[in-house]
Design an enzyme around this catalytic site. Sequence first.
Site, PDB file in Angstrom:
ATOM      1  CB  ALA A  92      -0.949   0.000   1.194  1.00  0.00           C
ATOM      2  CB  THR A  93       4.229   2.136   1.277  1.00  0.00           C
ATOM      3  OG1 THR A  93       3.916   1.784   2.626  1.00  0.00           O
ATOM      4  CG2 THR A  93       5.137   3.350   1.254  1.00  0.00           C
ATOM      5  CG  ASN A 151      -2.950   3.461  10.503  1.00  0.00           C
ATOM      6  OD1 ASN A 151      -3.491   4.386   9.901  1.00  0.00           O
ATOM      7  ND2 ASN A 151      -1.797   3.600  11.126  1.00  0.00           N
ATOM      8  CB  SER A 161      -1.445  -3.770   1.621  1.00  0.00           C
ATOM      9  OG  SER A 161      -0.176  -4.321   1.754  1.00  0.00           O
ATOM     10  CB  ALA A 162      -1.430  -9.310   0.280  1.00  0.00           C
ATOM     11  CG  HIS A 163       1.490  -6.772   5.023  1.00  0.00           C
ATOM     12  ND1 HIS A 163       1.716  -6.328   6.296  1.00  0.00           N
ATOM     13  CD2 HIS A 163       1.613  -5.681   4.234  1.00  0.00           C
ATOM     14  CE1 HIS A 163       1.979  -5.025   6.277  1.00  0.00           C
ATOM     15  NE2 HIS A 163       1.919  -4.613   5.032  1.00  0.00           N
ATOM     16  CB  THR A 203       9.403  -9.867 -12.918  1.00  0.00           C
ATOM     17  OG1 THR A 203      10.334  -9.669 -13.971  1.00  0.00           O
ATOM     18  CG2 THR A 203       8.880 -11.284 -12.934  1.00  0.00           C
ATOM     19  CB  CYS A 207       2.019   5.844  15.786  1.00  0.00           C
ATOM     20  SG  CYS A 207       2.448   6.105  14.102  1.00  0.00           S
TER      21      CYS A 207
END
Length: 404
Positions: A75-76, A166, A214-216, A255, A348
């Site tokens: 996401a960054t 968050n 984002s996946a994580h 890739t 944070c």
Amino acid sequence: MPSPALIYMDNHATTRTDPRVVEAMLPYFSEEYGNAGSVSHHFGDVARTAVEVATASLAFNIGADPQEIVFTSGATESNNLAIRGVADRNQRRGRHLVSVRTEHRAVLGPLERLGPRDFDVTLLGVEQQHSLDGKASPRAGWLDPEKIAEAIREDTFLVSVMLANNEIGVIQPIAEIAAVCRHRGVLLHCDATQAVGKIPVNVRDLGIDLMSFSAHKIYGPKGIGALFVRQGNPVVRFTPQITGGGQQEGRRSGTLNVPGIVGFAKALELCEAEMPTEQARLAELRNRLFAGFQQNLRGVELCGPDLSSAADHPLRLPGNLNVAFGDVDGEALLLEMENLAVSSGATCSSHEPGPSHVLLALGMSEDLARSSLRFGLGRFNTAAEGDAAVETVSTAVKKLRKMG
Ligand code: PMP
């Protein structure tokens, strides 16, 4: 003596990769290891098909078309691509952007970089933690869409507002904000990293032009994320930030991370399938934690919005709890609780010295912000862990207060 079992309650920072996700990814490391860009052989075909299937699934689950997904490293990078990419391309309309003080550093950072380049950024404030009479506000952290309407100028080309925060879990009224932006002809970028997979997110219903995720954060692997870029009229124009081999129609070269993409899609599928039961379970666990703190300790304050908002229009992520304990230092608290993984409002993140900018933006004093802990509850947390966490925190707070 064996040390007490470790309890992980920092699921806003990252999540454990679900074993079912790992299983889906495994074939794409040592068996089907082709490059999705190789068009001349079987290995490439298999990888490309896996990416196509995963992209279709991801797109479906956020209400998008597959061509509208651009894969990134997280996401960054998605936020950087959206903000810097649109800024580089849309200068004819003007040089003004609007965002919010409580955004993640991954949005504030790219915005700060635009300042010296003659862009003008307006950062809006949010509903304060305390109203004038000192009472806690049930909507602390919330952004009034009216403020967006007032901030947009003739030369505004982009608004960036996160969907869920968050630190305090507040859910912003993105559909209303999007309606304002559309009416004024301004693009809307949304950092939905903490929202996707946890609450229903449909880019068409919300009216978003660009969206990062984002996946994580959703039990998928680290190092893979995406930017949704709406297609159709009016066209969303942006300049690629990573150029090279021209993958993804040149929008982001490099890739493709085939196992990551497969895992990302599987992770979101699992979240979507389990969402209704998981939302209710996490909200109950979260409320139980807070009730436990209130019962055991004096001077406990909820940071951010109400826990009890209506289920059909929640103001807060179900797994988020942020509590100021008062008269203790959050960092000292963390050190006192070796078996509990949470994060503190004193820092944070390890990269940001000083109290959390989000809690300060709520108008909280530095001392109160420093006394807070953030609990990010997730899929693998149990009720027994919730009870153990209440005990651990209560004991540590009492001990530190006695010493203080
Ligand atoms: N935005 C928000 C709201 C986040 O919580 C995070 C992760 N802390 C990010 C962006 C950055 O995500 P990533 O780690 O995938 O770069």
